[in-house]
Design a protein around this motif. Structure first.
Motif, short mmCIF file in Angstrom:
data_model
loop_
_atom_site.label_atom_id
_atom_site.label_comp_id
_atom_site.label_asym_id
_atom_site.label_seq_id
_atom_site.Cartn_x
_atom_site.Cartn_y
_atom_site.Cartn_z
N LEU A 1 0.83 -1.21 0.00
CA LEU A 1 0.00 0.00 0.00
C LEU A 1 0.86 1.26 0.00
N ARG A 2 1.94 1.25 0.78
CA ARG A 2 2.83 2.42 0.80
C ARG A 2 3.53 2.62 -0.54
N ARG A 3 3.87 1.51 -1.18
CA ARG A 3 4.55 1.58 -2.48
C ARG A 3 3.61 2.09 -3.57
N CYS A 4 2.36 1.64 -3.54
CA CYS A 4 1.41 2.02 -4.59
C CYS A 4 0.81 3.41 -4.38
N PHE A 5 0.66 3.81 -3.13
CA PHE A 5 0.10 5.12 -2.79
C PHE A 5 1.14 5.90 -1.99
N PRO A 6 2.19 6.40 -2.64
CA PRO A 6 3.31 6.99 -1.89
C PRO A 6 2.97 8.28 -1.15
N GLU A 7 1.93 8.99 -1.55
CA GLU A 7 1.59 10.25 -0.91
C GLU A 7 0.48 10.11 0.12
N ASN A 8 0.03 8.89 0.38
CA ASN A 8 -1.06 8.66 1.31
C ASN A 8 -0.56 7.91 2.55
N ARG A 9 -1.22 8.16 3.65
CA ARG A 9 -0.89 7.49 4.90
C ARG A 9 -1.58 6.13 4.93
N VAL A 10 -0.86 5.12 5.39
CA VAL A 10 -1.41 3.78 5.57
C VAL A 10 -1.53 3.54 7.07
N GLY A 11 -2.74 3.26 7.54
CA GLY A 11 -2.97 3.05 8.96
C GLY A 11 -3.15 1.58 9.28
N ARG A 12 -3.03 1.28 10.57
CA ARG A 12 -3.14 -0.11 11.04
C ARG A 12 -3.94 -0.12 12.33
N LEU A 13 -4.95 -0.99 12.40
CA LEU A 13 -5.78 -1.16 13.59
C LEU A 13 -5.73 -2.61 14.05
N LEU A 14 -5.84 -2.82 15.36
CA LEU A 14 -5.96 -4.16 15.95
C LEU A 14 -7.28 -4.22 16.73
N PRO A 15 -8.42 -4.42 16.04
CA PRO A 15 -9.70 -4.25 16.73
C PRO A 15 -10.15 -5.40 17.63
N ARG A 16 -9.77 -6.64 17.37
CA ARG A 16 -10.35 -7.77 18.11
C ARG A 16 -9.30 -8.59 18.84
N ASP A 17 -8.95 -8.20 20.01
CA ASP A 17 -8.03 -8.99 20.84
C ASP A 17 -6.80 -9.44 20.08
N ASP A 18 -6.27 -8.60 19.23
CA ASP A 18 -5.05 -8.89 18.46
C ASP A 18 -5.19 -10.11 17.55
N ARG A 19 -6.42 -10.48 17.17
CA ARG A 19 -6.60 -11.60 16.25
C ARG A 19 -6.69 -11.14 14.81
N MET A 20 -7.02 -9.88 14.61
CA MET A 20 -7.22 -9.37 13.27
C MET A 20 -6.50 -8.02 13.15
N VAL A 21 -5.97 -7.74 11.96
CA VAL A 21 -5.35 -6.46 11.66
C VAL A 21 -6.11 -5.83 10.50
N VAL A 22 -6.43 -4.56 10.66
CA VAL A 22 -7.10 -3.84 9.58
C VAL A 22 -6.13 -2.77 9.08
N LEU A 23 -5.76 -2.87 7.82
CA LEU A 23 -4.95 -1.84 7.17
C LEU A 23 -5.91 -0.92 6.43
N TRP A 24 -5.73 0.37 6.57
CA TRP A 24 -6.64 1.32 5.92
C TRP A 24 -5.87 2.41 5.19
N LEU A 25 -6.58 2.99 4.23
CA LEU A 25 -5.99 4.00 3.37
C LEU A 25 -7.12 4.86 2.83
N TYR A 26 -6.92 6.17 2.78
CA TYR A 26 -7.89 7.09 2.19
C TYR A 26 -7.35 7.56 0.85
N TYR A 27 -8.21 7.46 -0.17
CA TYR A 27 -7.84 7.91 -1.52
C TYR A 27 -9.13 8.19 -2.27
N GLY A 28 -9.22 9.30 -2.93
CA GLY A 28 -10.47 9.74 -3.55
C GLY A 28 -10.89 8.99 -4.81
N HIS A 29 -10.04 8.14 -5.35
CA HIS A 29 -10.36 7.48 -6.62
C HIS A 29 -10.26 5.96 -6.52
N LEU A 30 -10.57 5.41 -5.37
CA LEU A 30 -10.52 3.95 -5.22
C LEU A 30 -11.53 3.25 -6.11
#
Length: 163
Positions: A110-139
């Protein structure tokens, strides 16, 4: 804001080329010194903007190789979700936290493909799942398979440029 004739502007540039300082050019031509300064070093030159090739709206630069796009499309179709927000769109990719190498590789993709955008990371469920997120107006331009309803209930067909 004053608009000066092109001949006055050219005369000022000629004096600047001769080495005359801004104050002297200002006195000789009767224009403000700050105008001469801006003619010497223009700060108002518009920067070229990237344009989305599907909707022709301004966008940020993207860096996709064919392999990167194929991997990102697979991640979106498998574990990804696009949400339309007020002024942008959000891509979220849901991954198993036990496979940290896959999570790190996906974040790097994600960082390589969207170099000007921030890539975030969440651990919502007892560290069993990771959610990577990205905001971009033309997805939705990048992934035309996006649409209402569940992905497994609608046909997913690739467009010719995606093959």
């Amino acid at each position: 804001m004053f608009v000066y004739a092109a001949t006055l502007h050219q005369a000022a540039l000629a004096l600047i080329a001769e080495g005359v300082n801004d104050c002297e050019v200002s006195r000789r031509l009767g224009v403000p010194r700050t105008t001469v300064r801006d003619w010497r070093n223009p700060r108002y030159v518009p920067k070229p903007r990237e344009v989305c090739w599907r909707c022709w709206r301004p966008t940020r630069a993207l860096l996709f190789s064919d392999a990167d796009y194929a991997e990102l499309l697979g991640l979106y179709l498998g574990d990804g979700h696009i949400s339309a927000l007020a002024r942008t769109e959000r891509l979220r990719i849901f991954l198993d936290a036990r496979h940290s190498t896959i999570v790190d590789d996906t974040a790097a993709l994600l960082r390589r493909c969207f170099p000007e955008n921030r890539v975030g990371r969440l651990l919502p469920r007892d560290d069993r799942m990771v959610v990577l997120w990205l905001y971009y107006g033309h997805l939705s331009c990048l992934f035309p398979q996006h649409g209402p309803g569940k992905k497994h209930d609608r046909p997913i067909t690739l467009e010719p440029w995606q093959e």
